[in-house]
Design a protein around this motif. Sequence first.
Motif, PDB file in Angstrom:
ATOM      1  N   VAL A 287       0.885  -1.068  -0.090  1.00 26.71           N
ATOM      2  CA  VAL A 287      -0.036   0.054  -0.023  1.00 26.71           C
ATOM      3  C   VAL A 287       0.973   1.220  -0.109  1.00 26.71           C
ATOM      4  N   ILE A 288       0.565   2.210  -0.904  1.00 25.63           N
ATOM      5  CA  ILE A 288       1.196   3.304  -0.832  1.00 25.63           C
ATOM      6  C   ILE A 288       0.304   4.526  -0.085  1.00 25.63           C
ATOM      7  N   GLU A 289      -0.897   4.520  -0.245  1.00 17.85           N
ATOM      8  CA  GLU A 289      -1.685   5.239   0.335  1.00 17.85           C
ATOM      9  C   GLU A 289      -3.074   4.934   0.304  1.00 17.85           C
ATOM     10  N   TYR A 290      -4.014   5.540   1.122  1.00 16.29           N
ATOM     11  CA  TYR A 290      -5.289   5.445   1.326  1.00 16.29           C
ATOM     12  C   TYR A 290      -6.065   6.610   0.833  1.00 16.29           C
ATOM     13  N   ASN A 291      -7.060   6.684  -0.047  1.00 14.97           N
ATOM     14  CA  ASN A 291      -7.839   7.789  -0.060  1.00 14.97           C
ATOM     15  C   ASN A 291      -9.450   7.482   0.374  1.00 14.97           C
ATOM     16  N   VAL A 292     -10.283   8.209   0.781  1.00 12.74           N
ATOM     17  CA  VAL A 292     -11.555   7.895   1.378  1.00 12.74           C
ATOM     18  C   VAL A 292     -12.552   8.173   0.493  1.00 12.74           C
ATOM     19  N   ARG A 293     -12.432   8.343  -1.010  1.00 10.98           N
ATOM     20  CA  ARG A 293     -13.280   8.502  -1.717  1.00 10.98           C
ATOM     21  C   ARG A 293     -12.762   7.870  -3.141  1.00 10.98           C
TER      22      ARG A 293
END
Length: 423
Positions: A287-293
């Motif tokens: 995982v590089i990052e999470y976005n919440v949309r």
Amino acid sequence: MNILVLGSGGREHTFAWKLAQSPLCKSLFVAPGNSGTAAIAMNLPIAVTDFKTIKKAVLDNDINIVVVGPEDPLVLGIHDFFLNDDALKSIKVIGPQKAAAELEGSKEFAKEFMIRHNIPTATYQSFTASNLEDGYQFLETLKPPYVLKADGLAAGKGVLILDDLDDAKRELKEMLVDSKFGNASTKVVIEEFLDGIELSCFVLTDGIDYKILPTAKDYKRIGEGDTGLNTGGMGAVSPVPFTTQEFLNKIENRIVKPTIEGLKNDNLPYVGFIFIGLIKVGDEPKVIEYNVRMGDPETEVVLPRLKTDLVEIFAAMGNQTLADIDLQIDERAATTVMLVSGGYPEAYEKGKEIIGLETITDSIPFHAGAKLKEDKVVTSGGRVMAITSFGETYNEAIKKSYQTIEKLCFDKMYYRKDIGFDL
């Protein structure tokens, strides 16, 4: 049902386009919307973070579901705002509550979440202006290239990847001491660089169960061959050709399941989309990052492939009955190419008339930075329009998008001619 979509980009036009196809959709509103949404919904001139005016619009128009497109209102707590208001709390909001939205609102929060739940990611440390020297020392322990991430929201531009150690130290100082990204860079996460190919995984959750949407890959750099400055995204492809079933199983078992369980264990209420930015290192996903949309322009290739009624899905999410939904996906590939204003992502001019839209037959134009002015569609942003096409293969779909683009023009129009080049 009456539905309100918050946002004004290509992502929100795609949501509106898909929702408008549902027999369950009675009236559709978009705030503030753009020229594309104006053709299929009622645009409301309301900022996405003006919660009080949004409340009035929701009550005046008897809204049943609010779909939150961008991250800002989520990080600021719009879902909590609805839950804490007796007049609003029965309305379904598609988007996580504020505590869970920190997965995107803070890079450090997201990294700590991943480490806590054994989700594979790059090693990292966080720094502020008070321990800048420690940041320099940590950079010296890493091999180039060096990855610097502003902790907060920086409109997709807060990540720097640098090959030179001295440049990395200088940029770290500019971020922390000189506020290069404003409040977003009062804290900076430094990560080890992961060498691989990136892709995006999109998950729907009602807080109990989850469904995985098709994978996509977007292209962030302004220049061909992935060169130049980062943008909000110059194009996307779905599905991602290198994602074998074995690799998809790894994503689900090692990343998606621990993420959903981690949200439950940490008491982070989540009804909405989880965008998981991944990198394939060898045969392993990290995982590089999470976005919440949903991502943009990935939404423009993922949602068109969804055959299941989107209103039905959102209603199930709001009622926590997502497990009962059978996701049907179009087997064809979808691609999108973003048309941008000349000069973007730096200074650019607005108000340029977009010519040729009425000639489009084989593609779907999703409006982004475009608005109506005296019955003409004119540019109003950096990323102007996403041209989405279907094909039996992604190459066939890309060819259609480029053929469509040849019919369109506006002053200083630019687009990448190599979307999918690395696949």
